[in-house]
Write an enzyme that holds these catalytic residues in place. Structure first.
Site, PDB file in Angstrom:
ATOM      1  N   ASP A 127       0.791  -1.225   0.000  1.00 48.97           N
ATOM      2  CA  ASP A 127       0.000   0.000   0.000  1.00 48.97           C
ATOM      3  C   ASP A 127       0.829   1.284   0.000  1.00 48.97           C
ATOM      4  O   ASP A 127       0.713   2.090  -0.917  1.00 48.97           O
ATOM      5  CB  ASP A 127      -0.981  -0.008   1.185  1.00 48.97           C
ATOM      6  N   ASP A 133       0.166  -0.240  -6.642  1.00 50.05           N
ATOM      7  CA  ASP A 133      -0.151  -1.655  -6.344  1.00 50.05           C
ATOM      8  C   ASP A 133      -1.039  -2.289  -7.421  1.00 50.05           C
ATOM      9  O   ASP A 133      -0.867  -3.443  -7.775  1.00 50.05           O
ATOM     10  CB  ASP A 133      -0.947  -1.789  -5.035  1.00 50.05           C
ATOM     11  N   CYS A 191     -23.499   1.059  -4.212  1.00 50.44           N
ATOM     12  CA  CYS A 191     -22.797   2.310  -3.862  1.00 50.44           C
ATOM     13  C   CYS A 191     -23.796   3.394  -3.465  1.00 50.44           C
ATOM     14  O   CYS A 191     -24.649   3.776  -4.257  1.00 50.44           O
ATOM     15  CB  CYS A 191     -21.937   2.770  -5.043  1.00 50.44           C
ATOM     16  N   SER A 208     -15.164   6.325   0.987  1.00 48.28           N
ATOM     17  CA  SER A 208     -13.885   5.852   1.515  1.00 48.28           C
ATOM     18  C   SER A 208     -12.838   6.969   1.390  1.00 48.28           C
ATOM     19  O   SER A 208     -12.079   7.249   2.329  1.00 48.28           O
ATOM     20  CB  SER A 208     -13.444   4.604   0.738  1.00 48.28           C
ATOM     21  N   CYS A 239     -19.304  -7.679  -3.940  1.00 43.44           N
ATOM     22  CA  CYS A 239     -18.727  -8.378  -5.097  1.00 43.44           C
ATOM     23  C   CYS A 239     -18.953  -9.884  -5.021  1.00 43.44           C
ATOM     24  O   CYS A 239     -18.594 -10.541  -4.047  1.00 43.44           O
ATOM     25  CB  CYS A 239     -17.234  -8.068  -5.229  1.00 43.44           C
ATOM     26  N   ARG A 282      -4.424   7.908  10.250  1.00 43.09           N
ATOM     27  CA  ARG A 282      -5.187   9.084   9.798  1.00 43.09           C
ATOM     28  C   ARG A 282      -5.312  10.136  10.890  1.00 43.09           C
ATOM     29  O   ARG A 282      -5.591  11.293  10.641  1.00 43.09           O
ATOM     30  CB  ARG A 282      -6.596   8.661   9.369  1.00 43.09           C
TER      31      ARG A 282
HETATM   32  S1  SF4 Z   1     -17.990  -8.728 -10.285  1.00 45.45           S
HETATM   33 FE1  SF4 Z   1     -17.625  -7.450  -8.488  1.00 45.45          FE
HETATM   34  S2  SF4 Z   1     -16.579  -5.641  -9.316  1.00 45.45           S
HETATM   35 FE2  SF4 Z   1     -17.521  -6.701 -11.058  1.00 45.45          FE
HETATM   36  S3  SF4 Z   1     -19.503  -5.726 -11.320  1.00 45.45           S
HETATM   37 FE3  SF4 Z   1     -19.837  -7.491  -9.992  1.00 45.45          FE
HETATM   38  S4  SF4 Z   1     -19.672  -6.663  -7.915  1.00 45.45           S
HETATM   39 FE4  SF4 Z   1     -18.764  -5.142  -9.322  1.00 45.45          FE
HETATM   40  S1  SF4 Z   2     -16.265   2.587  -1.252  1.00 46.93           S
HETATM   41 FE1  SF4 Z   2     -16.801   4.350  -2.556  1.00 46.93          FE
HETATM   42  S2  SF4 Z   2     -17.364   3.450  -4.484  1.00 46.93           S
HETATM   43 FE2  SF4 Z   2     -17.470   1.806  -2.978  1.00 46.93          FE
HETATM   44  S3  SF4 Z   2     -19.584   1.763  -2.243  1.00 46.93           S
HETATM   45 FE3  SF4 Z   2     -18.443   3.097  -0.881  1.00 46.93          FE
HETATM   46  S4  SF4 Z   2     -18.759   5.126  -1.746  1.00 46.93           S
HETATM   47 FE4  SF4 Z   2     -19.274   3.693  -3.356  1.00 46.93          FE
END
Ligand code: SF4
Ligand code: SF4
Length: 367
Positions: A127, A133, A191, A208, A239, A282
């Site tokens: 990171d 990365d 999101c 974030s 995901c 932070r």
């Molecule tokens: S596979 Fe993961 S990153 Fe791709 S669209 Fe679906 S949730 Fe989003």
């Molecule tokens: S990390 Fe950012 S892009 Fe992902 S769900 Fe939260 S606000 Fe949306």
């Protein structure tokens, strides 16, 4: 039969909870220069500012020939019951031990084996390393960039920590991932701010990102933060390619601390509690600012009392955010009185102006 170095690297990964491992060349990442230049202003303070260092592995290690990239899944389930306390949320990847330390232990373990067995020179990064990365992970075949802007690792999915070892060993390179998201849109739907859309990823809208920048937030940004004290991993949790969770978070105070506790913590207490976690770096003021924003999801007398108490903070970012939050909660008699009092005692001219503006607005609205 003697094991090849590449086999040994894979074996180490399998035995040490590294979900994905790949190898790429240490040639310059010239192809990402334009992208890095474009995002330099937004990411100032988060990444190495010398773009040449971000592109050139040999500026980190002379004689570098290969890079070993690794991903570790941090997918975890929460198994505590929510109580009626006023709490905020720390993202799954940041609650508990600082992942930089965890990842570095794993990488250092592998580097030590390569040093002893092959006399290799190795430098480990995660990171905060100079290179990008994501670019390293892509070239090493760890995964591809998903619609949520994250590296989607072949085994680990979106909820992964990334790290890499730059080495002078000549190693066989891995092939790049050909995987894609296909028609999945889970992360777009999850999101809360629309930071991810069919048009791409908007950093400045991402919660974030907002929870990590150090400046005061605008009212609009404060309203978008939600309960997030640090990070937001909704698009990563959503995901479908994530590795199933292996661990559970049992301690509600680690994942969802009480907002009042955070705001009232002294710097020493903050260091003791969060010094070894990812949010420690932070600093207390930023996390307190975010905790104040989270009060907007609760409102009510208790939330107002906490925000009014924060007007007495020694930190001006905290005082300013407390005033903004009181304004956004509509003030009420208690909020307005607390602001008028705070304005009389305030020494900082910028904050006095913020207080006056909010007091005027609240009076105009009949608070
Ligand atoms: S596979 Fe993961 S990153 Fe791709 S669209 Fe679906 S949730 Fe989003
Ligand atoms: S990390 Fe950012 S892009 Fe992902 S769900 Fe939260 S606000 Fe949306």
């Amino acid at each position: 039969m003697k094991m090849k170095a590449e086999q040994l690297i894979k074996k180490y990964a399998g035995e040490n909870s590294i979900s994905d491992i790949g190898i790429c060349s240490a040639e310059d990442f010239e192809g990402i220069r334009a992208e890095l230049e474009k995002s330099a202003d937004i990411l100032k303070g988060f990444v190495e500012k010398d773009i040449q260092k971000r592109i050139s592995p040999r500026m980190s290690m002379e004689g570098a020939k290969s890079i070993i990239a690794a991903a570790v899944s941090y997918n975890r389930d929460c198994c505590f019951e929510i109580d009626d306390e006023i709490r905020g949320y720390i993202s799954m990847g940041a609650a508990g031990e600082d992942y930089h330390l965890y990842m570095m232990r794993l990488l250092n373990g592998l580097a030590e084996i390569l040093r002893q067995k092959y006399g290799a020179e190795c430098r480990c990064f995660t990171d905060t390393g100079p290179l990008c990365d994501r670019a390293v992970a892509l070239r090493a075949g760890i995964g591809y960039i998903g619609k949520n802007g994250c590296v989607i690792a072949k085994n680990g999915g979106a909820a992964v920590f990334l790290g890499y070892i730059i080495t002078d060993m000549e190693l066989e390179k891995s092939s790049k991932s050909k995987d894609t998201c296909g028609s999945c849109k889970n992360c777009l739907k999850s999101c809360p701010t629309g930071a991810i859309s069919d048009k791409g990823f908007k950093t400045e809208k991402c919660i974030s990102f907002l929870t990590q920048i150090k400046r005061p937030l605008t009212d609009r940004e404060i309203l978008s933060i939600g309960l997030n004290l640090y990070g937001c991993d909704k698009c990563q949790r959503a995901c479908m390619k994530n590795m199933p969770a292996e661990n559970e978070v049992e301690d509600i105070d680690a994942a969802m601390p009480k907002i009042k506790d955070i705001i009232e913590m002294s710097n020493r207490e903050f260091k003791e509690t969060y010094g070894k976690t990812a949010i420690g770096w932070r600093g207390a003021a930023v996390i307190k600012r975010n905790a104040l924003c989270a009060l907007l999801r609760y409102r009510g007398e208790k939330a107002m009392e906490i925000a009014c108490g924060a007007l007495k903070s020694e930190n001006k970012l905290v005082r300013q955010t407390a005033a903004q939050v009181i304004g956004l909660m509509g003030g009420g008699k208690n909020g307005l009185d607390a602001l008028i009092n705070a304005e009389k005692n305030e020494k900082d001219t910028d904050i006095i102006l913020v207080y006056r503006d909010i007091i005027e607005r609240l009076k105009g609205a009949g608070s």
